[in-house]
Design an enzyme around this catalytic site. Structure first.
Site, PDB file in Angstrom:
ATOM      1  N   GLY A  12     -37.711 -28.117 -13.959  1.00  0.00           N
ATOM      2  CA  GLY A  12     -36.720 -28.254 -12.867  1.00  0.00           C
ATOM      3  C   GLY A  12     -37.379 -28.570 -11.537  1.00  0.00           C
ATOM      4  O   GLY A  12     -38.610 -28.561 -11.431  1.00  0.00           O
ATOM      5  N   VAL A  14     -37.561 -26.834  -8.747  1.00  0.00           N
ATOM      6  CA  VAL A  14     -38.387 -25.735  -8.222  1.00  0.00           C
ATOM      7  C   VAL A  14     -39.592 -25.500  -9.134  1.00  0.00           C
ATOM      8  O   VAL A  14     -40.700 -25.248  -8.669  1.00  0.00           O
ATOM      9  CB  VAL A  14     -37.549 -24.450  -8.050  1.00  0.00           C
ATOM     10  CG1 VAL A  14     -38.420 -23.268  -7.638  1.00  0.00           C
ATOM     11  CG2 VAL A  14     -36.448 -24.671  -7.026  1.00  0.00           C
ATOM     12  N   CYS A 134     -32.568 -19.534  -0.601  1.00  0.00           N
ATOM     13  CA  CYS A 134     -33.307 -20.436   0.296  1.00  0.00           C
ATOM     14  C   CYS A 134     -32.765 -20.397   1.724  1.00  0.00           C
ATOM     15  O   CYS A 134     -33.529 -20.312   2.695  1.00  0.00           O
ATOM     16  CB  CYS A 134     -33.255 -21.861  -0.225  1.00  0.00           C
ATOM     17  SG  CYS A 134     -31.621 -22.355  -0.786  1.00  0.00           S
ATOM     18  N   SER A 164     -30.969 -30.710  -2.671  1.00  0.00           N
ATOM     19  CA  SER A 164     -31.935 -30.057  -3.580  1.00  0.00           C
ATOM     20  C   SER A 164     -31.494 -28.651  -3.965  1.00  0.00           C
ATOM     21  O   SER A 164     -31.816 -28.161  -5.044  1.00  0.00           O
ATOM     22  CB  SER A 164     -33.320 -29.994  -2.929  1.00  0.00           C
ATOM     23  OG  SER A 164     -33.227 -29.304  -1.687  1.00  0.00           O
ATOM     24  N   GLY A 165     -30.717 -28.003  -3.111  1.00  0.00           N
ATOM     25  CA  GLY A 165     -30.229 -26.650  -3.436  1.00  0.00           C
ATOM     26  C   GLY A 165     -29.345 -26.651  -4.672  1.00  0.00           C
ATOM     27  O   GLY A 165     -29.170 -25.619  -5.321  1.00  0.00           O
ATOM     28  N   HIS A 247     -33.009 -27.782   4.387  1.00  0.00           N
ATOM     29  CA  HIS A 247     -31.814 -27.192   5.010  1.00  0.00           C
ATOM     30  C   HIS A 247     -31.984 -27.128   6.530  1.00  0.00           C
ATOM     31  O   HIS A 247     -33.097 -26.960   7.026  1.00  0.00           O
ATOM     32  CB  HIS A 247     -31.621 -25.756   4.525  1.00  0.00           C
ATOM     33  CG  HIS A 247     -31.158 -25.614   3.111  1.00  0.00           C
ATOM     34  ND1 HIS A 247     -30.643 -26.651   2.344  1.00  0.00           N
ATOM     35  CD2 HIS A 247     -31.130 -24.506   2.310  1.00  0.00           C
ATOM     36  CE1 HIS A 247     -30.326 -26.187   1.143  1.00  0.00           C
ATOM     37  NE2 HIS A 247     -30.604 -24.894   1.077  1.00  0.00           N
TER      38      HIS A 247
END
Ligand code: 2RA
Length: 339
Positions: A12, A14, A134, A164-165, A247
């Site tokens: 993934g 992360v 995050c 991306s979150g 972010h």
């Protein structure tokens, strides 16, 4: 000697960043296991000039593993976290599964390292340490140094959260939709149920009976746990914006004692993991692009809150890389504290 480590969810966004950060920081390990779902098992990957085959995650995966970095979703953490602990592994979990468990420390190393002080490798005793959400990490990296100086009594956060979150697929969809819209074609909306390109929308987390979504309630609850203050007033509005991997957050802070903007700026300039970008002359302030792929959180727009008397409040603007400091870097800094 160096710990044996495992990366759970290695394929993934992360998981891949875990590998980059491990390498960037020369994290010591005697062995490393690349673990993922059955679907990804068998994939080959090269890490630090060695070839690895991704293995399917099973209970036996944790035999002999000192530290396991998890980022494979809450259900995988819930199922395999305790299994790993039983086998003596210390789990650093990036999911939300255990963050509010009072037995589990929720840690930002620059903010509350004391929360995990009695956990170390080599004792044979497993444990779970939770990585905060995050948007919480990015916010508190800037708010905490000020809180420690003048005690925040109320915090209002508005977030502008990157694709991306929501994972690598959301980043791919943002790129695809942008092309489609520019070419006059209907946007492909598989990840989000609405157009993302050239648009913004309320965060995709589910909305609770109190009208807040789960992302906003994470900010509220995690801040209270990390600052160890169940009374602090926190409210948040989380928005998804068409940005790839960093972010941005507007943060309003009300303090118990006065804190002027110059003092605040000096405090932030000396805060670990924080860089101040606050150039009013040239209107240069933090941007997602400028912090992407970087470790530090950037803070700017530092100014007295003119709605409050006597320097009782500040407005600041914060940007941070969601995959790095928002997830992988923070988790590996936690792992470094175990050594
Ligand atoms: C998000 N914080 O940005 C959530 C999940 N990582 O969507």
């Amino acid at each position: 000697d160096a710990p044996s480590i495992a990366v759970v969810g290695v394929t993934g966004a992360v998981g891949q960043e875990f590998l980059s950060v491990l390498s960037d920081r020369d994290f010591p390990y005697s062995s490393i296991k690349m673990l993922a779902s059955k679907r990804s098992a068998g994939r080959r990957l090269t890490f630090e000039n060695n070839e690895y085959v991704v293995e399917e995650l099973t209970p036996e995966s944790f035999d002999g593993v000192d530290i396991a970095l998890f980022s494979a979703g809450g259900s995988i953490s819930k199922k395999f976290g305790p299994i790993a602990v039983e086998r003596g592994t210390i789990v650093v979990d990036n999911s939300s599964a255990f963050r509010m468990d009072e037995k589990v420390p929720l840690v930002i190393p620059e903010v509350n390292p004391e929360a995990m002080e009695n956990i170390k490798i080599g004792t044979g005793k497993g444990a779970i340490i939770a990585n905060p959400n995050c948007s919480t990490i990015i916010c508190l990296m800037a708010a905490t140094p000020l809180h420690k100086k003048a005690k925040v009594v109320r915090m209002v956060v508005s977030t502008y959260q990157a694709a991306s979150g929501a994972g690598a697929a959301a980043m791919e969809e943002l790129e695809l939709q942008t092309r489609e819209v520019l070419e006059g074609r209907p946007p492909t909306c598989k990840i989000f149920n609405q157009q993302y390109a050239f648009n913004i929308f309320s965060h995709n987390a589910s909305v609770l009976p109190n009208g807040y979504n789960e992302e906003e309630m994470k900010m509220v609850k995690e801040t209270r746990k990390i600052w160890n203050d169940k009374d602090i007033k926190v409210t948040a509005t989380c928005i998804r914006v068409p940005v790839m991997r960093a972010h941005a957050e507007s943060v309003n802070l009300q303090f118990e004692s006065p804190l002027d903007e110059d003092t605040a700026r000096d405090i932030l300039k000396n805060a670990p993991g924080v860089v101040v970008i606050d150039d009013r002359e040239s209107n240069h302030f933090p941007t997602p692009l400028e912090v992407s792929n970087k470790d530090d959180v950037a803070v700017g727009r530092i100014r007295q809150d003119l709605s409050l008397d006597g320097n009782q409040g500040l407005d600041i603007f914060v940007c941070g890389d969601q995959i790095r400091k928002g997830a992988a870097l923070n988790a590996i800094q936690i792992a470094e504290m175990l050594l």
